[in-house]
Design a protein around this motif. Structure first.
Motif, short mmCIF file in Angstrom:
data_model
loop_
_atom_site.label_atom_id
_atom_site.label_comp_id
_atom_site.label_asym_id
_atom_site.label_seq_id
_atom_site.Cartn_x
_atom_site.Cartn_y
_atom_site.Cartn_z
N PHE A 101 -29.16 -46.92 -97.86
CA PHE A 101 -29.28 -45.63 -97.19
C PHE A 101 -27.90 -45.08 -96.89
N ASN A 102 -27.68 -43.83 -97.27
CA ASN A 102 -26.41 -43.16 -97.01
C ASN A 102 -26.68 -41.89 -96.23
N VAL A 103 -26.27 -41.88 -94.96
CA VAL A 103 -26.55 -40.73 -94.09
C VAL A 103 -25.98 -39.45 -94.67
N ALA A 104 -24.74 -39.51 -95.17
CA ALA A 104 -24.06 -38.32 -95.68
C ALA A 104 -24.80 -37.70 -96.86
N ASN A 105 -25.44 -38.53 -97.68
CA ASN A 105 -26.15 -38.03 -98.85
C ASN A 105 -27.58 -37.61 -98.55
N THR A 106 -28.05 -37.88 -97.34
CA THR A 106 -29.45 -37.64 -97.02
C THR A 106 -29.65 -36.52 -96.00
N THR A 107 -28.85 -36.50 -94.95
CA THR A 107 -29.01 -35.49 -93.90
C THR A 107 -27.72 -35.32 -93.13
N THR A 108 -27.53 -34.12 -92.59
CA THR A 108 -26.39 -33.87 -91.69
C THR A 108 -26.84 -33.87 -90.24
N ASN A 109 -28.14 -34.00 -90.03
CA ASN A 109 -28.69 -34.07 -88.69
C ASN A 109 -28.28 -35.40 -88.03
N LYS A 110 -27.94 -35.36 -86.79
CA LYS A 110 -27.52 -36.57 -86.07
C LYS A 110 -28.71 -37.36 -85.52
N ARG A 111 -29.93 -36.92 -85.85
CA ARG A 111 -31.12 -37.63 -85.40
C ARG A 111 -31.92 -38.12 -86.62
N ILE A 112 -32.38 -39.36 -86.55
CA ILE A 112 -33.24 -39.94 -87.58
C ILE A 112 -34.43 -40.58 -86.87
N ASP A 113 -35.64 -40.33 -87.38
CA ASP A 113 -36.85 -40.89 -86.80
C ASP A 113 -37.47 -41.92 -87.75
N ILE A 114 -37.74 -43.11 -87.21
CA ILE A 114 -38.35 -44.20 -87.97
C ILE A 114 -39.78 -44.38 -87.46
N LEU A 115 -40.76 -44.25 -88.35
CA LEU A 115 -42.16 -44.38 -87.98
C LEU A 115 -42.71 -45.67 -88.59
N LEU A 116 -43.06 -46.62 -87.75
CA LEU A 116 -43.56 -47.92 -88.20
C LEU A 116 -45.09 -47.95 -88.12
N THR A 117 -45.74 -48.29 -89.22
CA THR A 117 -47.19 -48.39 -89.20
C THR A 117 -47.64 -49.64 -88.45
N HIS A 118 -46.89 -50.74 -88.60
CA HIS A 118 -47.18 -51.99 -87.90
C HIS A 118 -45.97 -52.89 -88.01
N LEU A 119 -46.06 -54.08 -87.42
CA LEU A 119 -44.88 -54.92 -87.29
C LEU A 119 -44.95 -56.20 -88.11
N HIS A 120 -45.69 -56.20 -89.21
CA HIS A 120 -45.62 -57.33 -90.13
C HIS A 120 -44.25 -57.35 -90.80
N LEU A 121 -43.80 -58.54 -91.16
CA LEU A 121 -42.41 -58.71 -91.60
C LEU A 121 -42.05 -57.87 -92.82
N ASP A 122 -42.99 -57.69 -93.75
CA ASP A 122 -42.65 -56.90 -94.95
C ASP A 122 -42.43 -55.43 -94.63
N HIS A 123 -42.79 -55.00 -93.42
CA HIS A 123 -42.55 -53.61 -93.01
C HIS A 123 -41.40 -53.52 -92.00
N LEU A 124 -40.75 -54.65 -91.72
CA LEU A 124 -39.65 -54.69 -90.75
C LEU A 124 -38.36 -55.26 -91.30
N GLN A 125 -38.43 -56.01 -92.41
CA GLN A 125 -37.29 -56.83 -92.82
C GLN A 125 -36.06 -56.04 -93.22
N GLY A 126 -36.19 -54.74 -93.46
CA GLY A 126 -35.02 -53.93 -93.77
C GLY A 126 -34.38 -53.30 -92.54
N LEU A 127 -35.06 -53.39 -91.39
CA LEU A 127 -34.61 -52.68 -90.20
C LEU A 127 -33.21 -53.11 -89.76
N GLY A 128 -32.94 -54.41 -89.79
CA GLY A 128 -31.64 -54.89 -89.35
C GLY A 128 -30.51 -54.56 -90.31
#
Length: 278
Positions: A49-76
């Motif tokens: 993920f590259n902020v500069a290539n994606t948005t100039t907004n200083k806010r990003i929202d992450i929406l998680l459907t659930h907390l199983h590892l395959d949906h979390l392992q990229g967060l860190g």
């Protein structure tokens, strides 16, 4: 509204030559409009993920459907979390037992991860959602609990002119072995109804599903029927089984096309796919 698929594999990353076309990274999708960015789920596809290539907004929202590892392992490994100039909001399903902060901290802490959630340098805000409606920039978002082990939601995202529904983990036939006749009782139907684009769990074939009942995932056949009942315009089948190679997925899908015809467009989701809704 622009939809960018960063990860469409289920359960565990399976990157390799046999999965190069559809991709081996786990669930992550990005939705953008008017320089606002939503990141749906934090699977391994989140890391590049590259902020500069994606948005100039200083806010990003992450929406998680659930907390199983395959949906979390990229967060860190999501670089904006380590940028003190950014305002990061994480939205996730509420639980009767632990707060969202407590549950996320079980992953973002030793021994599973070296950096504590509380030590992330970004401006971090957590939001718990249920059967909720909320707004983020130009988006109106509906979240609803769906059938999947543990607290799990799907999202209906309404932009200026279009609707995108995201339900990557879902088993709407559980308990009946087929979709209910009265569609108002079908899990997730309120999220998908008349959507311009639906991205939906389709991990198994009908034959495989017979031995995976209760695992929280759908057969491709059930997903097609769900999309038909929901009157969607375009369906992407996602959360591909890690044991299915590209050639196997193609064989399964071509077999579906020969046997089943629907008036809407449907296809297998592929990592790197980008779709511009009206």
């Amino acid at each position: 509204m622009k939809i960018s698929l960063r990860g469409v594999r289920g359960s565990i990353p399976t990157t390799g030559p046999d999965t190069a076309y559809y991709g081996g990274n786990t669930s992550c999708t990005m939705v953008s409009e008017k320089d606002w960015l939503l990141v749906l789920d934090g699977g391994s596809g989140m890391q590049k993920f590259n902020v500069a290539n994606t948005t100039t907004n200083k806010r990003i929202d992450i929406l998680l459907t659930h907390l199983h590892l395959d949906h979390l392992q990229g967060l860190g490994f999501f670089s904006p979390l380590f940028d003190p100039s950014l305002d990061i909001h994480i939205w996730g399903p509420s639980s009767n037992t632990r707060s969202l902060h407590s549950r996320l901290s079980r992953y973002l802490s030793p021994p599973l991860f070296p950096v504590l959630l509380r030590d992330l340098p970004c401006k971090l805000t957590l939001h718990e959602v249920e059967n909720s409606f909320f707004e983020i920039g130009p988006f109106t978002i509906q979240s609803s609990f769906v059938i999947h082990p543990g607290p799990t939601v799907g999202f209906r995202i309404t932009g200026q002119h279009s609707v995108f529904t995201y339900i990557p983990d879902h088993e709407p036939v559980l308990g009946s072995l087929k979709l209910l006749a009265d569609k108002k009782w079908i899990s997730g139907i309120d999220l998908a109804l008349n959507a311009d684009l639906l991205l939906h769990d389709a991990q198994f074939t009908a034959e495989e599903y017979k031995n995976k009942i209760g695992w929280g995932h759908s057969s491709m056949e059930d997903t097609l029927e769900f999309a038909s009942i929901s009157c969607v315009k375009h369906l992407l089948l996602t959360h591909h089984d890690p044991s299915h190679s590209d050639s196997q997925l193609n064989e399964i899908f071509f077999g579906l096309q020969k046997r089943i015809s629907y008036p809407f467009r449907y296809e297998l989701a592929a990592e790197g796919m980008e779709i511009e809704l009206p």
